[in-house]
Write an enzyme that holds these catalytic residues in place. Structure first.
Site, PDB file in Angstrom:
ATOM      1  N   TRP A 157       0.800  -1.225   0.000  1.00  0.00           N
ATOM      2  CA  TRP A 157       0.000   0.000   0.000  1.00  0.00           C
ATOM      3  C   TRP A 157       0.834   1.277   0.000  1.00  0.00           C
ATOM      4  O   TRP A 157       0.284   2.357  -0.186  1.00  0.00           O
ATOM      5  CB  TRP A 157      -0.924   0.006   1.239  1.00  0.00           C
ATOM      6  CG  TRP A 157      -0.196  -0.341   2.495  1.00  0.00           C
ATOM      7  CD1 TRP A 157      -0.122  -1.582   3.076  1.00  0.00           C
ATOM      8  CD2 TRP A 157       0.623   0.515   3.288  1.00  0.00           C
ATOM      9  NE1 TRP A 157       0.694  -1.541   4.188  1.00  0.00           N
ATOM     10  CE2 TRP A 157       1.161  -0.258   4.339  1.00  0.00           C
ATOM     11  CE3 TRP A 157       0.962   1.874   3.217  1.00  0.00           C
ATOM     12  CZ2 TRP A 157       2.018   0.271   5.309  1.00  0.00           C
ATOM     13  CZ3 TRP A 157       1.806   2.400   4.182  1.00  0.00           C
ATOM     14  CH2 TRP A 157       2.329   1.606   5.214  1.00  0.00           C
ATOM     15  N   ASN A 158       2.156   1.169   0.227  1.00  0.00           N
ATOM     16  CA  ASN A 158       2.889   2.437   0.404  1.00  0.00           C
ATOM     17  C   ASN A 158       3.197   3.155  -0.909  1.00  0.00           C
ATOM     18  O   ASN A 158       3.309   4.381  -0.930  1.00  0.00           O
ATOM     19  CB  ASN A 158       4.145   2.245   1.261  1.00  0.00           C
ATOM     20  CG  ASN A 158       5.110   1.240   0.696  1.00  0.00           C
ATOM     21  OD1 ASN A 158       4.782   0.516  -0.247  1.00  0.00           O
ATOM     22  ND2 ASN A 158       6.296   1.172   1.258  1.00  0.00           N
ATOM     23  N   LYS A 181      -2.243  -8.365  -7.718  1.00  0.00           N
ATOM     24  CA  LYS A 181      -3.122  -8.218  -6.549  1.00  0.00           C
ATOM     25  C   LYS A 181      -2.630  -7.018  -5.745  1.00  0.00           C
ATOM     26  O   LYS A 181      -1.631  -7.066  -5.053  1.00  0.00           O
ATOM     27  CB  LYS A 181      -3.097  -9.446  -5.650  1.00  0.00           C
ATOM     28  CG  LYS A 181      -4.251  -9.412  -4.654  1.00  0.00           C
ATOM     29  CD  LYS A 181      -3.931 -10.017  -3.304  1.00  0.00           C
ATOM     30  CE  LYS A 181      -3.428  -9.067  -2.260  1.00  0.00           C
ATOM     31  NZ  LYS A 181      -4.353  -8.034  -1.816  1.00  0.00           N
ATOM     32  N   PRO A 182      -3.359  -5.898  -5.848  1.00  0.00           N
ATOM     33  CA  PRO A 182      -2.950  -4.738  -5.068  1.00  0.00           C
ATOM     34  C   PRO A 182      -3.311  -4.919  -3.595  1.00  0.00           C
ATOM     35  O   PRO A 182      -4.160  -5.748  -3.259  1.00  0.00           O
ATOM     36  CB  PRO A 182      -3.765  -3.598  -5.681  1.00  0.00           C
ATOM     37  CG  PRO A 182      -4.975  -4.254  -6.262  1.00  0.00           C
ATOM     38  CD  PRO A 182      -4.548  -5.647  -6.673  1.00  0.00           C
ATOM     39  N   ALA A 183      -2.671  -4.148  -2.739  1.00  0.00           N
ATOM     40  CA  ALA A 183      -2.992  -4.184  -1.314  1.00  0.00           C
ATOM     41  C   ALA A 183      -4.454  -3.779  -1.123  1.00  0.00           C
ATOM     42  O   ALA A 183      -4.958  -2.890  -1.825  1.00  0.00           O
ATOM     43  CB  ALA A 183      -2.080  -3.239  -0.551  1.00  0.00           C
ATOM     44  N   SER A 184      -5.104  -4.393  -0.164  1.00  0.00           N
ATOM     45  CA  SER A 184      -6.536  -4.130   0.035  1.00  0.00           C
ATOM     46  C   SER A 184      -6.802  -2.705   0.521  1.00  0.00           C
ATOM     47  O   SER A 184      -7.912  -2.197   0.355  1.00  0.00           O
ATOM     48  CB  SER A 184      -7.118  -5.133   1.030  1.00  0.00           C
ATOM     49  OG  SER A 184      -7.009  -6.431   0.489  1.00  0.00           O
ATOM     50  N   SER A 235       6.213  -7.059   3.601  1.00  0.00           N
ATOM     51  CA  SER A 235       7.009  -7.348   4.797  1.00  0.00           C
ATOM     52  C   SER A 235       7.811  -8.635   4.629  1.00  0.00           C
ATOM     53  O   SER A 235       7.447  -9.528   3.859  1.00  0.00           O
ATOM     54  CB  SER A 235       6.074  -7.475   5.996  1.00  0.00           C
ATOM     55  OG  SER A 235       5.210  -8.579   5.811  1.00  0.00           O
ATOM     56  N   GLU A 256      10.897  -8.202  -2.587  1.00  0.00           N
ATOM     57  CA  GLU A 256      11.380  -6.897  -2.098  1.00  0.00           C
ATOM     58  C   GLU A 256      10.783  -6.738  -0.709  1.00  0.00           C
ATOM     59  O   GLU A 256       9.593  -6.457  -0.574  1.00  0.00           O
ATOM     60  CB  GLU A 256      10.891  -5.764  -3.010  1.00  0.00           C
ATOM     61  CG  GLU A 256      11.392  -5.840  -4.430  1.00  0.00           C
ATOM     62  CD  GLU A 256      12.857  -5.501  -4.561  1.00  0.00           C
ATOM     63  OE1 GLU A 256      13.478  -5.104  -3.546  1.00  0.00           O
ATOM     64  OE2 GLU A 256      13.390  -5.647  -5.667  1.00  0.00           O
ATOM     65  N   LEU A 257      11.599  -6.918   0.326  1.00  0.00           N
ATOM     66  CA  LEU A 257      11.049  -7.034   1.670  1.00  0.00           C
ATOM     67  C   LEU A 257      11.460  -5.869   2.571  1.00  0.00           C
ATOM     68  O   LEU A 257      11.768  -4.789   2.092  1.00  0.00           O
ATOM     69  CB  LEU A 257      11.442  -8.403   2.237  1.00  0.00           C
ATOM     70  CG  LEU A 257      11.106  -9.578   1.300  1.00  0.00           C
ATOM     71  CD1 LEU A 257      11.587 -10.899   1.861  1.00  0.00           C
ATOM     72  CD2 LEU A 257       9.610  -9.637   0.995  1.00  0.00           C
ATOM     73  N   CYS A 290      10.145   1.146   2.555  1.00  0.00           N
ATOM     74  CA  CYS A 290      11.091   0.132   3.025  1.00  0.00           C
ATOM     75  C   CYS A 290      12.521   0.651   2.952  1.00  0.00           C
ATOM     76  O   CYS A 290      13.419   0.047   3.525  1.00  0.00           O
ATOM     77  CB  CYS A 290      10.921  -1.156   2.231  1.00  0.00           C
ATOM     78  SG  CYS A 290      10.882  -0.872   0.478  1.00  0.00           S
ATOM     79  N   GLU A 385      12.055  -2.554  12.147  1.00  0.00           N
ATOM     80  CA  GLU A 385      11.610  -1.548  11.177  1.00  0.00           C
ATOM     81  C   GLU A 385      10.405  -0.806  11.779  1.00  0.00           C
ATOM     82  O   GLU A 385       9.407  -1.419  12.133  1.00  0.00           O
ATOM     83  CB  GLU A 385      11.204  -2.264   9.884  1.00  0.00           C
ATOM     84  CG  GLU A 385      10.976  -1.342   8.715  1.00  0.00           C
ATOM     85  CD  GLU A 385      10.643  -2.113   7.440  1.00  0.00           C
ATOM     86  OE1 GLU A 385      10.094  -3.224   7.525  1.00  0.00           O
ATOM     87  OE2 GLU A 385      10.927  -1.575   6.350  1.00  0.00           O
TER      88      GLU A 385
HETATM   89  P1  ADP Z   1       1.985  -4.733   5.357  1.00  0.00           P
HETATM   90  O1  ADP Z   1       2.090  -5.269   6.761  1.00  0.00           O
HETATM   91  O2  ADP Z   1       2.861  -3.582   5.099  1.00  0.00           O
HETATM   92  O3  ADP Z   1       0.599  -4.592   4.824  1.00  0.00           O
HETATM   93  P2  ADP Z   1       2.291  -7.234   4.034  1.00  0.00           P
HETATM   94  O4  ADP Z   1       3.571  -7.881   3.662  1.00  0.00           O
HETATM   95  O5  ADP Z   1       1.427  -7.902   5.023  1.00  0.00           O
HETATM   96  O6  ADP Z   1       2.714  -5.796   4.469  1.00  0.00           O
HETATM   97  O7  ADP Z   1       1.415  -6.944   2.757  1.00  0.00           O
HETATM   98  C1  ADP Z   1       1.939  -6.539   1.531  1.00  0.00           C
HETATM   99  C2  ADP Z   1       1.057  -7.100   0.443  1.00  0.00           C
HETATM  100  O8  ADP Z   1       0.991  -8.488   0.562  1.00  0.00           O
HETATM  101  C3  ADP Z   1      -0.384  -6.612   0.462  1.00  0.00           C
HETATM  102  O9  ADP Z   1      -0.857  -6.536  -0.868  1.00  0.00           O
HETATM  103  C4  ADP Z   1      -1.093  -7.719   1.181  1.00  0.00           C
HETATM  104  O10 ADP Z   1      -2.444  -7.736   0.805  1.00  0.00           O
HETATM  105  C5  ADP Z   1      -0.342  -8.908   0.643  1.00  0.00           C
HETATM  106  N1  ADP Z   1      -0.400 -10.075   1.498  1.00  0.00           N
HETATM  107  C6  ADP Z   1      -0.367 -10.134   2.836  1.00  0.00           C
HETATM  108  N2  ADP Z   1      -0.480 -11.410   3.252  1.00  0.00           N
HETATM  109  C7  ADP Z   1      -0.578 -12.183   2.152  1.00  0.00           C
HETATM  110  C8  ADP Z   1      -0.736 -13.583   1.909  1.00  0.00           C
HETATM  111  N3  ADP Z   1      -0.784 -14.479   2.874  1.00  0.00           N
HETATM  112  N4  ADP Z   1      -0.821 -13.975   0.619  1.00  0.00           N
HETATM  113  C9  ADP Z   1      -0.755 -13.097  -0.374  1.00  0.00           C
HETATM  114  N5  ADP Z   1      -0.612 -11.789  -0.210  1.00  0.00           N
HETATM  115  C10 ADP Z   1      -0.520 -11.319   1.035  1.00  0.00           C
END
Ligand code: ADP
Length: 481
Positions: A157-158, A181-184, A235, A256-257, A290, A385
């Site tokens: 999402w950032n 799949k974008p962040a929700s 993450s 990219e973590l 990050c 972090e």
């Molecule tokens: P943050 O804690 O910064 O949201 P995440 O690593 O949890 O970081 O999320 C980054 C992306 O990964 C988001 O698009 C999130 O929806 C997705 N994500 C989180 N968990 C899963 C999972 N188990 N499978 C697939 N995508 C995931």
């Protein structure tokens, strides 16, 4: 809608096989503005079945897409880039609405994000194989570079626009088709980009965007044998889980973590430049990148002066809704993010750190830009972090100590240091165990350079000449007469 000049960019359906769709059961996920808490709209809460269909659509589109001339793929990428810039105002507004960063920063992200499409449009034409001197008479030894196949792109999402184009630009240029799949929390920017891709003329199924709960979609993307490549930004904990899930079908992965970027100020640094660099590195996107400086380190002789000047600059920062003029720091992404920052600061203060400025919530999801002095390496604000607008400043005595402290982390994404001495610049740049090093520079990201980490910060590189490699396989052909 939402003050957009082109309301049709506000999409509330996912994009699969060239069609805009709801979830099979009609379920939706609400997306809120982090500055106000207002619900901006809903996107489909898709699951495994819809994701499997998106993968099937990408598989079906792949042969024709890889069969195009590189120059044809490049032309589409460039048209997408041009449309992004033509709609930069609306796209920036969408980012600010769903993500919170100030409008000027959101605009900067759109230009940066579009830059990847332009860059990879050119790189598409430079996917060269080799002819190797043969060890046999009458035989030729050749290598071809070919697209891996369907690529799943999971983005955070950032940077709702740039993390998508950095992956999709490279994948599409290489001849892969994608399921994103974008962040929700930030799906609207990605859906707007999909609408512009459709307008640019990408064939149906080449670019698919699914929205919904991460676990279900992630399970399908990592388990489906039709997906050959997973590129993830997020993450470290989630990256490790996804990588383990990909082992079942041995997918190629790029990760990219997280990071724990040191920002080191040596006693020969230009302090004004170091303060300016620290501001940009630490506080952009409210500290939620990050590569943001996570720990600042200043040498004894300049420690007090650096802390004082940094605090003076930080105290002048205007915090508020990113849509308001003059705001340089918006809200954090969630209430949990604010609570985490608050806990880290409380933990540091309890262990003896001093709040020089900030150090408090400002209501809602806003947190005051903060400088902490008298910080020790063992405090969680340094060892983990923080992802928030907090600058803990450590003290160090000499170069060897700075390097030891900087490298004492499982992360290895970005590091920064300020020094004038040329020999020191080389020594320290070489000694830092990081994928990216800024020397007298607090922001280094660009589409022309390889972005990525070492150690637990990731695998692979995005952007630069290296970026397209992640989506290519090498085939060896032995051609006998
Ligand atoms: P943050 O804690 O910064 O949201 P995440 O690593 O949890 O970081 O999320 C980054 C992306 O990964 C988001 O698009 C999130 O929806 C997705 N994500 C989180 N968990 C899963 C999972 N188990 N499978 C697939 N995508 C995931």
């Amino acid at each position: 809608m939402h003050g957009l000049q082109h309301p049709e960019l506000f999409r509330t359906q996912a994009y699969v096989g060239g069609v805009w769709l709801d979830a099979d059961d009609g379920a939706g996920l609400a997306v809120a503005d982090p500055a106000t808490g207002t619900v901006l709209g809903r996107v489909p809460a898709m699951g495994r079945a819809e994701t499997a269909r998106a993968v099937a659509a990408a598989e079906a589109a792949w042969p024709a897409w890889r069969g195009l001339l590189a120059s044809e793929r490049a032309a589409l990428l460039r048209r997408w880039h041009d449309l992004m810039l033509a709609h930069a105002g609306d796209l920036a507004r969408l980012i600010t609405l769903e993500q919170g960063k100030p409008l000027a920063e959101a605009h900067g992200e759109i230009v940066y994000a579009a830059g990847f499409l332009d860059w990879f449009a050119d790189e598409a034409k430079r996917v060269y194989g080799r002819v190797v001197p043969s060890p046999w008479p009458g035989r030729r030894v050749l290598t071809l570079r070919q697209p891996i196949g369907v690529a799943a792109l999971i983005t955070p999402w950032n940077f709702p626009a740039a993390m998508l184009t950095r992956k999709a630009g490279a994948a599409l240029a290489a001849g892969c088709t994608v399921v994103a799949k974008p962040a929700s929390k930030t799906p609207f920017t990605a859906l707007a980009l999909a609408a512009l891709a459709e307008q640019a003329g990408f064939p149906a199924g080449v670019i698919n965007v699914v929205t919904g709960p991460a676990e279900a979609i992630g399970a399908e993307l990592t388990g489906n044998p039709g997906v050959r490549k997973l590129s993830f930004t997020g993450s470290t904990a989630t990256g490790k889980r996804l990588m383990a899930a990909c082992a079942g079908t041995l997918k190629n992965v790029s990760m990219e973590l997280g990071g724990n970027a040191p920002f080191i100020v040596f006693d020969d640094a230009d302090l004004d430049a170091a303060v300016a660099g620290a501001l940009a590195s630490k506080y952009r996107n409210a500290g939620q990148t990050c590569v943001c400086a996570n720990r600042l380190m200043a040498q004894d002789a300049v420690y007090d002066a650096f802390v004082a000047r940094l605090a003076e600059a930080v105290s002048a920062m205007k915090v508020g809704n990113g849509l308001e003029a003059g705001v340089v720091q918006g809200p954090l992404v969630s209430a949990e993010a604010v609570a985490k920052v608050e806990a880290r600061v409380a933990d540091a203060v309890a262990a003896g750190a001093r709040v020089v400025c900030g150090g408090r919530r400002l209501g809602g999801q806003f947190y005051a830009p903060t400088v902490l002095a008298d910080v020790e390496p063992g405090m969680r604000v340094c060892s983990e972090e923080t992802f928030g607008p907090v600058a803990p400043v450590l003290r160090f005595a000499d170069e060897a100590e700075a390097i030891r402290l900087a490298n004492a982390t499982e992360y290895g994404l970005a590091a920064y240091f300020y020094a004038r001495d040329a020999a020191r610049q080389w020594r320290v740049a070489e000694a830092l165990e990081y994928g990216m090093v800024g020397v007298n520079a607090g922001v280094v990201s660009t589409e022309v350079a390889p972005f990525g980490g070492v150690k637990e910060s990731g695998l692979g590189r995005e952007g630069g000449a290296e970026g397209i490699e992640a989506y290519l396989e090498t085939k060896y052909v032995c051609l006998a007469e």
